[in-house]
Design a protein around this motif. Structure first.
Motif, PDB file in Angstrom:
ATOM      1  N   PRO A  60       0.782  -1.243   0.000  1.00  0.00           N
ATOM      2  CA  PRO A  60       0.000   0.000   0.000  1.00  0.00           C
ATOM      3  C   PRO A  60       0.808   1.284   0.000  1.00  0.00           C
ATOM      4  O   PRO A  60       0.554   2.171  -0.820  1.00  0.00           O
ATOM      5  CB  PRO A  60      -0.833  -0.121   1.284  1.00  0.00           C
ATOM      6  CG  PRO A  60      -0.938  -1.571   1.540  1.00  0.00           C
ATOM      7  CD  PRO A  60       0.341  -2.165   1.055  1.00  0.00           C
ATOM      8  N   THR A  61       1.789   1.423   0.901  1.00  0.00           N
ATOM      9  CA  THR A  61       2.523   2.690   1.003  1.00  0.00           C
ATOM     10  C   THR A  61       3.269   2.986  -0.284  1.00  0.00           C
ATOM     11  O   THR A  61       3.265   4.127  -0.769  1.00  0.00           O
ATOM     12  CB  THR A  61       3.515   2.644   2.177  1.00  0.00           C
ATOM     13  OG1 THR A  61       2.845   2.194   3.349  1.00  0.00           O
ATOM     14  CG2 THR A  61       4.111   4.008   2.436  1.00  0.00           C
ATOM     15  N   PHE A  62       3.882   1.976  -0.864  1.00  0.00           N
ATOM     16  CA  PHE A  62       4.680   2.209  -2.068  1.00  0.00           C
ATOM     17  C   PHE A  62       3.804   2.354  -3.306  1.00  0.00           C
ATOM     18  O   PHE A  62       4.201   3.015  -4.273  1.00  0.00           O
ATOM     19  CB  PHE A  62       5.712   1.082  -2.227  1.00  0.00           C
ATOM     20  CG  PHE A  62       6.839   1.199  -1.244  1.00  0.00           C
ATOM     21  CD1 PHE A  62       7.952   1.957  -1.531  1.00  0.00           C
ATOM     22  CD2 PHE A  62       6.760   0.569  -0.008  1.00  0.00           C
ATOM     23  CE1 PHE A  62       8.990   2.083  -0.616  1.00  0.00           C
ATOM     24  CE2 PHE A  62       7.781   0.702   0.922  1.00  0.00           C
ATOM     25  CZ  PHE A  62       8.895   1.459   0.615  1.00  0.00           C
ATOM     26  N   ILE A  63       2.618   1.771  -3.286  1.00  0.00           N
ATOM     27  CA  ILE A  63       1.661   2.043  -4.361  1.00  0.00           C
ATOM     28  C   ILE A  63       1.277   3.518  -4.335  1.00  0.00           C
ATOM     29  O   ILE A  63       1.254   4.200  -5.360  1.00  0.00           O
ATOM     30  CB  ILE A  63       0.417   1.147  -4.219  1.00  0.00           C
ATOM     31  CG1 ILE A  63       0.783  -0.319  -4.528  1.00  0.00           C
ATOM     32  CG2 ILE A  63      -0.698   1.609  -5.146  1.00  0.00           C
ATOM     33  CD1 ILE A  63      -0.337  -1.299  -4.264  1.00  0.00           C
ATOM     34  N   LYS A  64       0.991   4.030  -3.141  1.00  0.00           N
ATOM     35  CA  LYS A  64       0.681   5.455  -2.995  1.00  0.00           C
ATOM     36  C   LYS A  64       1.853   6.316  -3.445  1.00  0.00           C
ATOM     37  O   LYS A  64       1.676   7.339  -4.110  1.00  0.00           O
ATOM     38  CB  LYS A  64       0.352   5.765  -1.533  1.00  0.00           C
ATOM     39  CG  LYS A  64      -0.937   5.158  -1.035  1.00  0.00           C
ATOM     40  CD  LYS A  64      -2.120   5.885  -1.614  1.00  0.00           C
ATOM     41  CE  LYS A  64      -3.419   5.338  -1.063  1.00  0.00           C
ATOM     42  NZ  LYS A  64      -4.586   5.933  -1.746  1.00  0.00           N
ATOM     43  N   LEU A  65       3.073   5.899  -3.079  1.00  0.00           N
ATOM     44  CA  LEU A  65       4.264   6.661  -3.476  1.00  0.00           C
ATOM     45  C   LEU A  65       4.394   6.685  -4.993  1.00  0.00           C
ATOM     46  O   LEU A  65       4.701   7.726  -5.590  1.00  0.00           O
ATOM     47  CB  LEU A  65       5.507   6.038  -2.846  1.00  0.00           C
ATOM     48  CG  LEU A  65       6.842   6.714  -3.170  1.00  0.00           C
ATOM     49  CD1 LEU A  65       6.848   8.157  -2.678  1.00  0.00           C
ATOM     50  CD2 LEU A  65       8.005   5.938  -2.547  1.00  0.00           C
ATOM     51  N   GLU A 150      -1.949   1.629   9.905  1.00  0.00           N
ATOM     52  CA  GLU A 150      -1.114   2.702  10.469  1.00  0.00           C
ATOM     53  C   GLU A 150       0.310   2.234  10.733  1.00  0.00           C
ATOM     54  O   GLU A 150       1.281   2.916  10.393  1.00  0.00           O
ATOM     55  CB  GLU A 150      -1.714   3.241  11.773  1.00  0.00           C
ATOM     56  CG  GLU A 150      -3.132   3.754  11.628  1.00  0.00           C
ATOM     57  CD  GLU A 150      -4.155   2.694  12.024  1.00  0.00           C
ATOM     58  OE1 GLU A 150      -3.903   1.486  11.744  1.00  0.00           O
ATOM     59  OE2 GLU A 150      -5.182   3.056  12.604  1.00  0.00           O
ATOM     60  N   ASP A 151       0.460   1.045  11.350  1.00  0.00           N
ATOM     61  CA  ASP A 151       1.804   0.541  11.676  1.00  0.00           C
ATOM     62  C   ASP A 151       2.629   0.287  10.417  1.00  0.00           C
ATOM     63  O   ASP A 151       3.827   0.587  10.367  1.00  0.00           O
ATOM     64  CB  ASP A 151       1.700  -0.739  12.508  1.00  0.00           C
ATOM     65  CG  ASP A 151       1.112  -0.491  13.886  1.00  0.00           C
ATOM     66  OD1 ASP A 151       1.176   0.674  14.352  1.00  0.00           O
ATOM     67  OD2 ASP A 151       0.579  -1.440  14.498  1.00  0.00           O
ATOM     68  N   LEU A 152       1.975  -0.291   9.388  1.00  0.00           N
ATOM     69  CA  LEU A 152       2.689  -0.569   8.136  1.00  0.00           C
ATOM     70  C   LEU A 152       3.154   0.733   7.482  1.00  0.00           C
ATOM     71  O   LEU A 152       4.299   0.841   7.033  1.00  0.00           O
ATOM     72  CB  LEU A 152       1.778  -1.343   7.177  1.00  0.00           C
ATOM     73  CG  LEU A 152       2.366  -1.614   5.786  1.00  0.00           C
ATOM     74  CD1 LEU A 152       3.622  -2.462   5.888  1.00  0.00           C
ATOM     75  CD2 LEU A 152       1.321  -2.284   4.892  1.00  0.00           C
ATOM     76  N   VAL A 153       2.274   1.728   7.449  1.00  0.00           N
ATOM     77  CA  VAL A 153       2.627   3.010   6.827  1.00  0.00           C
ATOM     78  C   VAL A 153       3.778   3.673   7.572  1.00  0.00           C
ATOM     79  O   VAL A 153       4.729   4.179   6.955  1.00  0.00           O
ATOM     80  CB  VAL A 153       1.398   3.938   6.789  1.00  0.00           C
ATOM     81  CG1 VAL A 153       1.817   5.363   6.441  1.00  0.00           C
ATOM     82  CG2 VAL A 153       0.383   3.436   5.769  1.00  0.00           C
ATOM     83  N   ASP A 156       7.043   1.984   6.747  1.00  0.00           N
ATOM     84  CA  ASP A 156       7.484   2.302   5.390  1.00  0.00           C
ATOM     85  C   ASP A 156       7.976   3.742   5.275  1.00  0.00           C
ATOM     86  O   ASP A 156       8.902   4.029   4.511  1.00  0.00           O
ATOM     87  CB  ASP A 156       6.337   2.061   4.401  1.00  0.00           C
ATOM     88  CG  ASP A 156       6.102   0.576   4.137  1.00  0.00           C
ATOM     89  OD1 ASP A 156       7.022  -0.217   4.434  1.00  0.00           O
ATOM     90  OD2 ASP A 156       5.016   0.217   3.666  1.00  0.00           O
ATOM     91  N   LEU A 157       7.360   4.647   6.010  1.00  0.00           N
ATOM     92  CA  LEU A 157       7.822   6.039   5.976  1.00  0.00           C
ATOM     93  C   LEU A 157       9.239   6.155   6.533  1.00  0.00           C
ATOM     94  O   LEU A 157      10.049   6.957   6.036  1.00  0.00           O
ATOM     95  CB  LEU A 157       6.870   6.943   6.762  1.00  0.00           C
ATOM     96  CG  LEU A 157       5.498   7.187   6.125  1.00  0.00           C
ATOM     97  CD1 LEU A 157       4.627   8.047   7.041  1.00  0.00           C
ATOM     98  CD2 LEU A 157       5.637   7.846   4.759  1.00  0.00           C
ATOM     99  N   ARG A 158       9.546   5.369   7.578  1.00  0.00           N
ATOM    100  CA  ARG A 158      10.922   5.370   8.098  1.00  0.00           C
ATOM    101  C   ARG A 158      11.890   4.858   7.029  1.00  0.00           C
ATOM    102  O   ARG A 158      12.987   5.410   6.844  1.00  0.00           O
ATOM    103  CB  ARG A 158      11.020   4.490   9.336  1.00  0.00           C
ATOM    104  CG  ARG A 158      10.314   5.045  10.558  1.00  0.00           C
ATOM    105  CD  ARG A 158      10.679   4.258  11.807  1.00  0.00           C
ATOM    106  NE  ARG A 158       9.814   4.612  12.916  1.00  0.00           N
ATOM    107  CZ  ARG A 158       8.717   3.955  13.260  1.00  0.00           C
ATOM    108  NH1 ARG A 158       8.372   2.868  12.581  1.00  0.00           N
ATOM    109  NH2 ARG A 158       7.975   4.350  14.270  1.00  0.00           N
TER     110      ARG A 158
END
Length: 612
Positions: A60-65, A150-153, A156-158
């Protein structure tokens, strides 16, 4: 210590390392030394597809990125931009039991909070999912944040933050600047998108701004059934804006719809200062009477007054086709380096304006610009401050939607007409006159003050008390190269002498070593005088390429990615994302075209008011 973040970092490195090594070898063929190598558009396209698969694998996070990167021509070449427009949040909905736990933790038992509740999600994506329900006798759309996201995001942000210093070593100064602002912007944006209480506030504020506009419809929030993780909204169905066949069936004027959309965003950005920042087709629908419906306000933002004024200046300059004023405005906004080659950028802007007007562009003229640029658009001295990132995203995606509705749509004419109606152009003329009057007044005052100061300066020179300090700028590092050549020349001369002496007095082995070292130095001198070759760019213009595809023809040149100079809103929509430009970060999509969501409803009509 966050072990999950470290583990994710290793997973990300495993996915991206081959591409990072390939990119580093483009700069230095043998990583630590060697000349740069040319990269063909086909190679970039192949790498972009590999990177796309890596983003999908990472979740999810990298798809958004990737969706965000699809609107950043200052960071990526056009081949990557084009491939990333295919990104979609094709994530199955979470189990109902998990979603139910989120709802009941925030609102209490589902049976008591709602009259009816359909447990099959109508839309599921990376950050949330949408359900249909009934409350107070009215049909509503209930948007629920995905459990545990939330924890996954955060992990990934770190990882992204740790990766920026590494990536910055492989890119130029302008791209490094853009990467840092991208990381800050992305972290801020994705956290805001997970906060449904903020989304409700933004939705209500924008809805209030359009209260008197019958052409715009925005769903209402059901406050008593909304929290930071659950957002309940009025259900407003409509035909997806990119479904042109259905719009034609309903006899709706697509050119008028495109104009309504652009004017709505001009209102939001220039007048209101608060805007919906995710205008991809999955978040826009049209009702039978032609009313434009907006969904998903998770990605939205504010525009500060300084940027509002500069956007007005930009459009006024574009309307007047004043290239120097356009470049000055871009420099003021911080999107263009003051050290940029103005002639090259002026030529590029001329082509971009022609493209925004939908004009045909002569191929020979494009090739002239390509020869000047000697590189792709992403290596121009373009930068994107964080306060402009969302505005650029809006400009890019709105352009794609408007061109889908009407391939001949003239963004500049609509923007110029809008500025005239709102009085911005006349106001700009008044400010110009006032500035000139101020300059004349200052000049008159200076004429009185200068003679005494000039006399004092001449007295100082006459007494030999004047010291002059000069600073020599060498942005192209010519003196550094000259110094290296002088040093190499001295070493080469010494090597030739040493080789001659050894040949006369020593063994053949010592002579061979000296000759070999001298030869290496000679090769280095020869290489230092060779002209470096850039990476040839190949032109593609969004609207022209789209028309060619519609006619079933191949475009003769690949992508330079010069998007419209001012479509939608903001300073140049850049990047040539192609028709539709539907790489938005919303949570719904059409089955017929990959977008940023996974809409499980009827492809002809929007199933509900909130993306998942």
């Amino acid at each position: 210590m966050n072990l999950r973040s470290y583990w994710r970092f290793l997973v990300v490195v495993k996915q991206f390392l081959p591409l990072i090594v390939a990119y580093a070898r483009d700069r230095r063929r043998f990583l630590l030394f060697g000349r740069s190598r040319q990269v063909s558009p086909a190679t970039r396209r192949r790498r972009a597809r590999k990177l796309l698969q890596s983003l999908l694998t990472l979740g999810p996070t990298f798809i958004k990125l990737g969706q965000l990167l699809s609107t950043r021509p200052d960071i990526l070449p056009p081949e990557y931009i084009d491939e990333f427009t295919q990104l979609q949040d094709s994530v199955p909905p979470a189990e109902w039991a998990d979603a139910r736990g989120v709802i009941e933790a925030d609102l209490g038992p589902v049976e008591q909070a709602f009259d009816e509740f359909d447990t099959d999600a109508i839309s599921g994506a990376s950050l949330g999912q949408v359900y249909l329900a009934e409350h107070g006798g009215e049909q509503v759309a209930v948007k629920v944040r995905r459990p545990g996201v939330e924890d996954l995001v955060e992990a990934d942000l770190r990882v992204i933050r740790w990766s920026i210093p590494i990536l910055s070593r492989f890119v130029g100064e302008a791209q490094s600047f853009s990467l840092e602002t991208l990381a800050d912007e992305f972290a801020k944006t994705i956290r805001e998108e997970m906060d449904y209480a903020r989304e409700a506030r933004m939705l209500e504020e924008i809805k209030e701004n359009f209260a008197d506009n019958p052409e715009i419809r925005i769903p209402s929030v059901v406050d008593e059934r909304s929290t930071g993780r659950v957002l309940t909204m009025e259900y407003v169905p409509g035909t997806k804006i990119s479904n042109v066949e259905e719009l034609d069936t309903r006899r709706l004027d697509r050119t008028e719809l495109a104009e309504t959309l652009q004017r709505a965003y001009l209102d939001m950005i220039i007048e209101d200062g608060v805007f919906h920042a995710d205008p991809h087709p999955g978040n826009l629908a049209v009702q039978d009477d032609g009313t434009l419906v907006f969904y998903d306000f998770g990605m939205s933002g504010y525009v500060d007054p300084f940027i509002q004024d500069r956007i007005v200046d930009f459009y006024a300059a574009v309307a007047a086709q004043d290239i120097d004023a356009i470049l000055d405005t871009l420099i003021e906004m911080g999107t263009l380096s003051p050290e940029a080659d103005r002639q090259v950028m002026a030529d590029v802007m001329e082509l971009a304006i022609a493209d925004a007007r939908g004009e045909e562009i002569e191929q020979y003229r494009v090739q002239q610009i390509v020869q000047q640029v000697e590189d792709t658009i992403y290596e121009f001295p373009l930068r994107l401050p964080s306060n402009l990132a969302l505005v650029l995203r809006v400009a890019t995606v709105v352009e794609g939607v408007c061109v889908t509705l009407d391939p001949e749509f003239d963004f500049i004419s609509v923007a110029t007409e809008y500025l005239g109606e709102q009085g911005f152009i006349e106001e700009g003329v008044r400010e110009y006159v006032e500035d000139r009057v101020t300059e004349v007044t200052d000049a008159a005052q200076s004429a009185v003050r200068v003679p005494p100061k000039l006399e004092s300066a001449l007295d100082t020179i006459e007494r030999d008390a004047l010291t002059v300090k000069a600073e020599l700028k060498d942005p192209d590092r010519r003196f550094e190269r000259l110094a290296k050549r002088v040093i190499l020349g001295l070493v080469f001369t010494a090597g030739v002498l040493a080789t001659t002496v050894l040949y006369v007095f020593e063994t053949a082995q010592a002579t061979g070593i000296a000759a070999g070292l001298t030869l290496v130095v000679g090769v280095l001198i020869w290489r230092s005088f060779r002209k470096r070759r850039g990476i040839r760019a190949e032109p593609q213009f969004t609207r022209q390429a789209m028309r060619e595809r519609d006619e079933g023809t191949e475009s003769e040149g690949p992508a330079l990615g010069l998007g419209g100079a001012g479509p939608g809103v903001g300073p140049g929509s850049g990047a040539g994302t192609g028709p539709g430009a539907d790489a938005g970060e919303g949570e719904s999509a059409s089955p017929s075209r990959p977008e940023s969501g996974a809409d499980t409803g009827n492809p002809e009509d929007r199933p509900g008011s909130g993306p998942g």
